[in-house]
Design an enzyme around this catalytic site. Structure first.
Site, short mmCIF file in Angstrom:
data_model
loop_
_atom_site.label_atom_id
_atom_site.label_comp_id
_atom_site.label_asym_id
_atom_site.label_seq_id
_atom_site.Cartn_x
_atom_site.Cartn_y
_atom_site.Cartn_z
N PRO A 79 -6.02 49.87 -75.60
CA PRO A 79 -6.29 51.32 -75.55
C PRO A 79 -7.11 51.73 -74.40
O PRO A 79 -7.18 52.67 -73.72
CB PRO A 79 -6.90 51.85 -77.02
CG PRO A 79 -6.02 50.87 -77.85
CD PRO A 79 -5.94 49.58 -77.06
N LYS A 189 -3.36 56.19 -61.39
CA LYS A 189 -3.06 56.65 -62.82
C LYS A 189 -3.75 57.64 -63.22
O LYS A 189 -3.42 59.04 -63.75
CB LYS A 189 -3.18 55.48 -63.89
CG LYS A 189 -3.04 55.88 -65.18
CD LYS A 189 -1.44 56.24 -65.36
CE LYS A 189 -1.38 56.88 -66.69
NZ LYS A 189 -1.00 55.69 -67.88
N LYS A 257 -9.42 61.08 -72.64
CA LYS A 257 -9.89 59.86 -71.94
C LYS A 257 -9.74 59.66 -70.53
O LYS A 257 -10.54 59.55 -69.46
CB LYS A 257 -9.72 58.52 -72.50
CG LYS A 257 -10.02 57.26 -72.14
CD LYS A 257 -9.37 56.08 -72.53
CE LYS A 257 -8.09 56.18 -71.96
NZ LYS A 257 -7.24 54.97 -72.02
#
Length: 332
Positions: A79, A189, A257
């Site tokens: 994660p 990303k 996040k």
């Protein structure tokens, strides 16, 4: 004899053998596609059920990550970077005692901090006596792309090592690009998530506005898909937004996040990112509402809850405080 994979640029080869750490919603099908492409894959996962399923497909297992020390390629799909650092601690300790073979590749395919992954690269180089190199190669395409092997893969790292790694990545994705040195893949990303996160939020706002005005959301999205507003986000997330289907294909909390990485990268680059700032606040509100484990489309429910509470539609409550705190947390 172990089969070899050839890097097209310089003719160097790596054995067609890899370690894979993290068999979650994305990792399990990615590792399975490596098997289908003829790679020998040995996996570790915190829960044994996922490893049992992988072994049934023809993969192998290890009892801990350190047991992957002699693999020529070790892929992490966990994660966040903190999970990778924890999982790799034993591996790095092994390498300090006896360095791996020169040319060992450590591949971070998770969405992580562009700044943090550079520090991880230095730690791996130090522990391995310079024999192991980290590349970051996060992915986009969701669980469907992971299953189909059609992921977009954004890589960062030395060019010669990327070419050696390319056959591994091409077994999992159809769009594989090197964007620059280590950290570049993670920054790409982050930019991807900026677009996906804000577009999803805009579609969610449009859906709520349309429905509350007496319009059918499905009809709205159908006509939007024929015009300039058409996008892959509308194509894939639109139906879930319209149906209020929030069954997780990936937890929405990870968007918060990832967008936080945008803020940290923007601060380092001296760039202003007003859309990312607003999105961090909105997805922070989503987490505060306890919706973080549901699908990204649940941002529509976040907006609906704010509407029901009579919130100012021009801003999410606590935006300034939340974005300031996020920037402080993510800026080294």
């Amino acid at each position: 004899m172990t089969p070899q994979a050839t890097g097209p640029a310089n003719g160097t080869t790596v054995p067609r053998s890899a370690g894979f750490v993290g068999l979650g919603l994305m990792g399990a099908p990615m590792a399975a596609n490596l098997l289908k492409a003829g790679w020998s894959v040995t996996a570790w996962n915190r829960s044994t059920a996922a490893v049992d399923a992988f072994v049934r497909l023809g993969g192998a297992r290890v009892k801990n990550v350190a047991a992957l020390r002699d693999e020529p390629v070790i892929i992490f799909m966990l994660p966040d970077l903190s999970f990778i650092e924890e999982a790799s601690a034993g591996l790095l300790a092994e390498w300090r005692l006896a360095p791996p073979r020169p040319g060992t590749l450590v591949v971070v395919m998770s969405s992580v901090s562009p700044v943090g992954v550079k520090a991880f690269g230095l730690a791996v180089a130090e522990a391995s006596g310079g024999n192991a190199t980290v590349l970051d190669a996060p992915v986009s395409g969701g669980t469907a792309g992971a299953v189909d092997g059609t992921l977009a893969i954004m890589a960062g790292g030395p060019a010669e090592h990327f070419e050696r790694l390319r056959p591994v990545l091409e077994a999992m994705g159809t769009m594989v690009r090197r964007l620059g040195e280590l950290g570049s893949g993670s920054l790409a990303k982050a930019c991807n998530q900026l677009i996906v996160g804000t577009t999803t939020a805009a579609l969610a706002e449009a859906a709520e506005l349309a429905e509350r005005s007496g319009m059918e959301v499905e009809s709205l999205f159908e006509v939007l898909s024929g015009g300039l507003a058409a996008s892959r986000v509308l194509e894939f997330v639109g139906p879930r937004l319209a149906a209020k289907d929030y069954a997780p294909t990936g937890p929405a909390k990870f968007m918060h996040k990832d967008l936080s990485f945008v803020l940290a990268s923007a601060a380092a680059a001296g760039a202003t990112v007003p859309m990312a700032t607003a999105a961090v606040a909105l997805y922070g509100e989503l987490k505060d509402q306890g919706l973080g484990d549901l699908d990204l489309a649940v941002v529509r429910q976040t907006i609906a809850n704010l509407s029901a509470a009579g919130a100012d539609t021009a801003a999410v409550p606590g935006t300034a405080a939340r974005t300031t705190a996020t920037a402080q947390e993510t800026t080294p």
